[in-house]
Design a protein around this motif. Structure first.
Motif, PDB file in Angstrom:
ATOM      1  N   ALA A 182       0.991  -1.530  -0.152  1.00 38.52           N
ATOM      2  CA  ALA A 182      -0.042   0.398  -0.631  1.00 38.52           C
ATOM      3  C   ALA A 182       0.794   1.537   0.021  1.00 38.52           C
ATOM      4  O   ALA A 182       2.614   1.196   0.692  1.00 38.52           O
ATOM      5  N   PRO A 183       0.048   2.397  -0.477  1.00 33.57           N
ATOM      6  CA  PRO A 183       0.876   3.736  -0.140  1.00 33.57           C
ATOM      7  C   PRO A 183       1.274   3.873   1.237  1.00 33.57           C
ATOM      8  O   PRO A 183       0.151   3.535   1.717  1.00 33.57           O
ATOM      9  N   ALA A 184       2.217   4.855   1.038  1.00 32.46           N
ATOM     10  CA  ALA A 184       2.886   5.102   2.721  1.00 32.46           C
ATOM     11  C   ALA A 184       2.219   6.888   2.504  1.00 32.46           C
ATOM     12  O   ALA A 184       1.792   7.142   1.606  1.00 32.46           O
ATOM     13  N   HIS A 185       2.173   7.035   3.707  1.00 27.86           N
ATOM     14  CA  HIS A 185       1.934   7.951   4.821  1.00 27.86           C
ATOM     15  C   HIS A 185       2.344   9.033   5.041  1.00 27.86           C
ATOM     16  O   HIS A 185       3.713   8.055   5.960  1.00 27.86           O
ATOM     17  N   LEU A 186       2.386  10.661   5.148  1.00 27.92           N
ATOM     18  CA  LEU A 186       3.491  10.442   5.711  1.00 27.92           C
ATOM     19  C   LEU A 186       3.675  10.636   7.265  1.00 27.92           C
ATOM     20  O   LEU A 186       4.603  10.244   7.835  1.00 27.92           O
ATOM     21  N   ALA A 187       3.511   9.827   7.802  1.00 24.62           N
ATOM     22  CA  ALA A 187       2.538  10.149   9.210  1.00 24.62           C
ATOM     23  C   ALA A 187       4.304   9.065   9.163  1.00 24.62           C
ATOM     24  O   ALA A 187       4.563   9.275  10.424  1.00 24.62           O
ATOM     25  N   ASN A 188       4.640   7.990   8.407  1.00 29.79           N
ATOM     26  CA  ASN A 188       5.507   6.770   9.439  1.00 29.79           C
ATOM     27  C   ASN A 188       6.629   6.926   8.111  1.00 29.79           C
ATOM     28  O   ASN A 188       6.964   5.840   7.493  1.00 29.79           O
ATOM     29  N   ALA A 189       6.537   7.990   7.170  1.00 32.07           N
ATOM     30  CA  ALA A 189       8.030   8.357   6.327  1.00 32.07           C
ATOM     31  C   ALA A 189       8.410   8.696   6.344  1.00 32.07           C
ATOM     32  O   ALA A 189       8.471   9.708   7.312  1.00 32.07           O
ATOM     33  N   THR A 190       9.872   9.303   5.632  1.00 30.46           N
ATOM     34  CA  THR A 190      10.458  10.054   5.250  1.00 30.46           C
ATOM     35  C   THR A 190       9.667  10.455   3.620  1.00 30.46           C
ATOM     36  O   THR A 190       9.917  10.000   2.595  1.00 30.46           O
ATOM     37  N   LEU A 191       9.911  12.066   3.606  1.00 31.21           N
ATOM     38  CA  LEU A 191       9.614  12.467   2.359  1.00 31.21           C
ATOM     39  C   LEU A 191      10.734  13.097   1.919  1.00 31.21           C
ATOM     40  O   LEU A 191      11.910  14.073   2.601  1.00 31.21           O
ATOM     41  N   LEU A 192      11.188  12.611   0.621  1.00 29.98           N
ATOM     42  CA  LEU A 192      12.267  12.903  -0.213  1.00 29.98           C
ATOM     43  C   LEU A 192      12.389  13.596  -1.552  1.00 29.98           C
ATOM     44  O   LEU A 192      11.700  13.043  -2.056  1.00 29.98           O
ATOM     45  N   ILE A 193      12.486  15.313  -1.454  1.00 27.66           N
ATOM     46  CA  ILE A 193      12.102  15.911  -2.653  1.00 27.66           C
ATOM     47  C   ILE A 193      14.082  15.842  -3.282  1.00 27.66           C
ATOM     48  O   ILE A 193      15.222  15.927  -3.095  1.00 27.66           O
ATOM     49  N   ILE A 194      13.861  15.838  -4.926  1.00 25.57           N
ATOM     50  CA  ILE A 194      14.562  15.294  -5.343  1.00 25.57           C
ATOM     51  C   ILE A 194      14.534  16.351  -6.233  1.00 25.57           C
ATOM     52  O   ILE A 194      13.732  16.618  -7.172  1.00 25.57           O
ATOM     53  N   ASP A 195      15.941  17.350  -6.539  1.00 28.74           N
ATOM     54  CA  ASP A 195      16.470  18.195  -7.411  1.00 28.74           C
ATOM     55  C   ASP A 195      15.225  19.083  -7.586  1.00 28.74           C
ATOM     56  O   ASP A 195      15.735  19.821  -9.121  1.00 28.74           O
ATOM     57  N   ASP A 251       9.766   3.766   4.556  1.00 30.05           N
ATOM     58  CA  ASP A 251       9.104   3.850   3.717  1.00 30.05           C
ATOM     59  C   ASP A 251       9.362   5.346   3.030  1.00 30.05           C
ATOM     60  O   ASP A 251       9.616   6.021   3.698  1.00 30.05           O
ATOM     61  N   LEU A 252       9.667   5.966   1.729  1.00 31.08           N
ATOM     62  CA  LEU A 252       9.693   6.838   1.286  1.00 31.08           C
ATOM     63  C   LEU A 252       8.597   7.566   0.939  1.00 31.08           C
ATOM     64  O   LEU A 252       8.514   6.661  -0.421  1.00 31.08           O
ATOM     65  N   ILE A 253       8.425   8.636   1.161  1.00 30.59           N
ATOM     66  CA  ILE A 253       7.560   9.691  -0.461  1.00 30.59           C
ATOM     67  C   ILE A 253       8.091  10.101  -0.975  1.00 30.59           C
ATOM     68  O   ILE A 253       9.058  10.916  -0.642  1.00 30.59           O
ATOM     69  N   VAL A 254       8.212   9.951  -2.802  1.00 27.58           N
ATOM     70  CA  VAL A 254       9.473  10.511  -3.383  1.00 27.58           C
ATOM     71  C   VAL A 254       8.729  11.109  -4.231  1.00 27.58           C
ATOM     72  O   VAL A 254       7.854  11.474  -4.675  1.00 27.58           O
ATOM     73  N   CYS A 255       9.395  13.151  -4.234  1.00 26.68           N
ATOM     74  CA  CYS A 255       8.609  13.736  -5.680  1.00 26.68           C
ATOM     75  C   CYS A 255       9.601  14.889  -5.521  1.00 26.68           C
ATOM     76  O   CYS A 255      11.361  14.805  -5.451  1.00 26.68           O
ATOM     77  N   GLY A 256       9.861  15.393  -7.329  1.00 23.64           N
ATOM     78  CA  GLY A 256      10.796  16.511  -7.656  1.00 23.64           C
ATOM     79  C   GLY A 256      11.155  16.098  -9.093  1.00 23.64           C
ATOM     80  O   GLY A 256      10.346  15.840  -9.218  1.00 23.64           O
ATOM     81  N   PHE A 257      12.430  16.052  -9.555  1.00 23.81           N
ATOM     82  CA  PHE A 257      12.534  16.452 -10.638  1.00 23.81           C
ATOM     83  C   PHE A 257      13.955  15.923 -11.458  1.00 23.81           C
ATOM     84  O   PHE A 257      14.848  15.569 -10.461  1.00 23.81           O
ATOM     85  N   ALA A 274       3.220  15.723  -8.203  1.00 23.05           N
ATOM     86  CA  ALA A 274       4.498  16.202  -7.592  1.00 23.05           C
ATOM     87  C   ALA A 274       5.850  16.144  -8.697  1.00 23.05           C
ATOM     88  O   ALA A 274       7.482  16.147  -7.308  1.00 23.05           O
ATOM     89  N   CYS A 275       5.921  15.014  -9.514  1.00 20.29           N
ATOM     90  CA  CYS A 275       6.663  14.758 -10.420  1.00 20.29           C
ATOM     91  C   CYS A 275       6.726  15.652 -11.946  1.00 20.29           C
ATOM     92  O   CYS A 275       5.603  15.703 -12.228  1.00 20.29           O
ATOM     93  N   ALA A 276       7.841  15.901 -12.507  1.00 17.57           N
ATOM     94  CA  ALA A 276       7.979  16.390 -13.952  1.00 17.57           C
ATOM     95  C   ALA A 276       9.078  16.160 -14.720  1.00 17.57           C
ATOM     96  O   ALA A 276      10.143  16.005 -13.777  1.00 17.57           O
ATOM     97  N   THR A 277       9.194  16.308 -15.408  1.00 18.07           N
ATOM     98  CA  THR A 277       9.816  16.147 -16.572  1.00 18.07           C
ATOM     99  C   THR A 277       9.548  16.856 -17.792  1.00 18.07           C
ATOM    100  O   THR A 277       9.622  17.937 -17.816  1.00 18.07           O
ATOM    101  N   ARG A 278      11.089  16.576 -18.665  1.00 14.80           N
ATOM    102  CA  ARG A 278      11.204  17.332 -20.293  1.00 14.80           C
ATOM    103  C   ARG A 278      10.644  17.094 -21.997  1.00 14.80           C
ATOM    104  O   ARG A 278      10.692  15.802 -21.082  1.00 14.80           O
ATOM    105  N   ASP A 279      10.820  17.697 -22.242  1.00 17.79           N
ATOM    106  CA  ASP A 279      10.438  16.970 -23.722  1.00 17.79           C
ATOM    107  C   ASP A 279      11.851  16.534 -23.867  1.00 17.79           C
ATOM    108  O   ASP A 279      13.052  16.686 -23.425  1.00 17.79           O
TER     109      ASP A 279
END
Length: 197
Positions: free
Chosen positions: A16-29, A124-130, A156-161
């Motif tokens: 199951a997906p994690a929840h912030l209460a029991n995970a680390t938020l990992l924000i990339i670049d 559990d890691l919740i991941v977002c960024g670029f 909360a993620c994105a990329t480029r052409d």
């Protein structure tokens, strides 16, 4: 024909997906290179809003936050001395939040990210960024090797052409395909911040 299943489902290893209460938020670049540099992302505004909402939610519940900061080449991409290499103010670290400097797409390669995550004690890691197809993908794949369970927040993620075979693959197509690939065998994927609150 039956509906295809992910490798995680077929192997019995889905979670199951994690929840912030029991995970680390990992924000990339989340860096200025993606706002005004040569790597400007077409979907930046919407994903940055979602990252800011995710970060605020993590802080509200006291979840550990780890910021990954790509250290590029002086005078080039992600110039660590210049504006383009700086973390965007919308996602700026606060005192007490961990910042990991990296030089390769995979945030575990040549850094102490694994040690820092182990010290936090959350699987559990919740991941977002670029960018979805690059640093997000390589880091999430490596996280599985280290035994972490990743939850990716789609908006909360994105990329480029990307150039390909004399044409262009649109950023949203690249993003959608990469999210499907990661959801197949490397991460649980959710739409937005509401799903991990």
């Amino acid at each position: 024909m039956s509906q295809p299943q992910t490798m995680l489902q077929l192997s019995g290893r889905a979670y199951a997906p994690a929840h912030l209460a029991n995970a680390t938020l990992l924000i990339i670049d989340v860096q200025e290179e993606y706002r005004g540099g040569v790597l400007e992302l077409p979907g930046l505004a919407a994903s940055l809003d979602e990252i800011a909402a995710l970060l605020e939610s993590a802080r509200q519940v006291g979840a550990p936050v780890v910021h990954v900061h790509h250290l590029g080449i002086t005078g080039g991409l992600f110039d660590p001395q210049g504006q383009r290499g700086q973390i965007m103010p919308e996602a700026a670290p606060r005192p007490g939040e961990i910042v990991i400097g990296k030089r390769l797409p995979n945030a575990f390669a040549g850094t102490d990210l694994h040690d820092q995550l182990q010290a936090l004690g959350r699987l559990d890691l919740i991941v977002c960024g670029f960018m979805t197809h690059s640093s997000i993908s390589t880091t999430v794949r490596a996280a599985k090797d280290y035994g972490y369970r990743c939850t990716l927040v789609d908006r909360a993620c994105a990329t480029r052409d990307l150039p390909f075979e004399g044409g262009t693959l649109a950023a949203d197509e690249v993003h959608r395909i990469e999210m499907a690939i990661l959801a197949d065998n490397f991460a649980a994927c959710v739409t937005d911040t509401n799903a991990v609150r």
